[in-house]
Design a protein around this motif. Sequence first.
Motif, mmCIF file in Angstrom:
data_model
loop_
_atom_site.group_PDB
_atom_site.id
_atom_site.type_symbol
_atom_site.label_atom_id
_atom_site.label_comp_id
_atom_site.label_asym_id
_atom_site.label_seq_id
_atom_site.Cartn_x
_atom_site.Cartn_y
_atom_site.Cartn_z
ATOM 1 N N ALA A 175 0.834 -1.203 0.000
ATOM 2 C CA ALA A 175 0.000 0.000 0.000
ATOM 3 C C ALA A 175 0.867 1.251 0.000
ATOM 4 O O ALA A 175 0.628 2.193 -0.770
ATOM 5 N N LYS A 176 1.894 1.259 0.832
ATOM 6 C CA LYS A 176 2.787 2.420 0.896
ATOM 7 C C LYS A 176 3.492 2.643 -0.432
ATOM 8 O O LYS A 176 3.662 3.787 -0.871
ATOM 9 N N ASN A 178 2.410 1.846 -3.463
ATOM 10 C CA ASN A 178 1.469 2.391 -4.436
ATOM 11 C C ASN A 178 1.102 3.833 -4.130
ATOM 12 O O ASN A 178 0.834 4.614 -5.042
ATOM 13 N N ASP A 179 1.106 4.195 -2.857
ATOM 14 C CA ASP A 179 0.881 5.590 -2.499
ATOM 15 C C ASP A 179 2.027 6.447 -3.023
ATOM 16 O O ASP A 179 1.811 7.534 -3.570
ATOM 17 N N THR A 187 -3.695 1.754 -3.440
ATOM 18 C CA THR A 187 -3.236 1.907 -2.060
ATOM 19 C C THR A 187 -4.352 1.571 -1.083
ATOM 20 O O THR A 187 -4.177 0.787 -0.142
ATOM 21 N N TYR A 217 -5.489 7.719 4.338
ATOM 22 C CA TYR A 217 -5.649 7.510 2.900
ATOM 23 C C TYR A 217 -7.032 7.943 2.422
ATOM 24 O O TYR A 217 -7.177 8.526 1.336
#
Length: 425
Positions: A175-176, A178-179, A187, A217
Amino acid sequence: MKLIKLLIVVILVSSCGTKNKDTVAHKKDYNKYLVSNEIETTSKYFDLWNSKIRPDSMQLTSFGVVGGEYNRYFQQTGDIKFLKKAEKSLKKAVDIANIGKPGFYRSLARNYISQHRFKEALLLADSAAAIGGDFNENQSLFFDIHMELGSYQKAEQHLDSLKNMSDFGYMIRLAKWNDYKGDLDTTINFMEKARTKAETSKSKDLMLWSYTNLADYYGHAGRIQDSYNHYLKALEIDNDNAYAKKGIAWIVFSNDKNAKEAIRILDSVTKTYNAPDYFLLKAEIADYIGNDLVRTRNLDEYFTRVKNEAYGDMYNAYNLGLYVGETKQYDNALILAQQEVENRPTPESYSWLAYSLLKNGDKEKALEVMNTYVYGKTIEPALLYQAAEVYKANGKSERVKELKGELIGAIYELGPGMEKQVHDL
């Protein structure tokens, strides 16, 4: 105070979203969490293990346990003394360990990450990996450090070595990643999967981590109601969670436009939570409503606290914002920005370097730095605003227009005090 606002945004948010104009927060939801409970920084469990430590102690287990407890107290209070005490205990554990040494190296490395001593953390991670131990733990630590250092290609390599969609740690790091790439939908998708896994495990620590990160997010994505709901979920688990209360305060301020209530929430937090940046956030909000007394009082509190040498480089970015936007110490800003680039060569550090160069009158060099190290490498609104100012000073009107369009969509994240500055670009 404009640069203080920018600095707060760099820490709080990291990508663009659409503001929800409806009021989201309601006192009846969170008032019960604003009671200032004294934070316990000892326990029978802690006292038992701490009592085993003597000046000549070789009680390895004691040092590890006590270091972990000190770290927990730091998370609960924001008091730097506990992070430094954790460091001391873990360094002793590293010195005397024969068995389990990689684990102590990793714990000390994570302590150094919290202190923004990233290069030292990397050396410890190398030491842990050289001995061996848990491969996934080593690779996860390398990923975390290289993301902090801006070594994104190396971070990706370590992430690829971890592929395991059933592992919570892998999902949150994916997730991090993709952020960082700017893919907010992906994310959130991975963080929602991580949340489900945390809830299935019934681990309060994992659920708390999932809820607060998802709340962030969701805020970036303009899903303010979802963000608010997840901060409340976090507070249901940990009634005293300062980070969740800060998140609600930001919603109250930036979305609901209720600055006085936002300060009231933060005032309840800072009675027991000691991190300096909370006072800086209160100063920003007070500045927005023209309350110079509250603004000055909280700025003074911030300056008093960050004088503590134990903080090291932890508040360099905040101090940069103050040098440029508050005290106009442009020479000091440039020196500190150069130091930050050396410590942590990320787009954020380079953006502050470019901005400091601009304020020192070297707009051509500022443009060169921004083009080389920042533009196209970040989507953080605060950094895009700095870039827009550099491009405006250099007459790059088309690029300013492009960035202004993105910034108008990020007013919730930038905060209401930045709306006029964005429109004036």
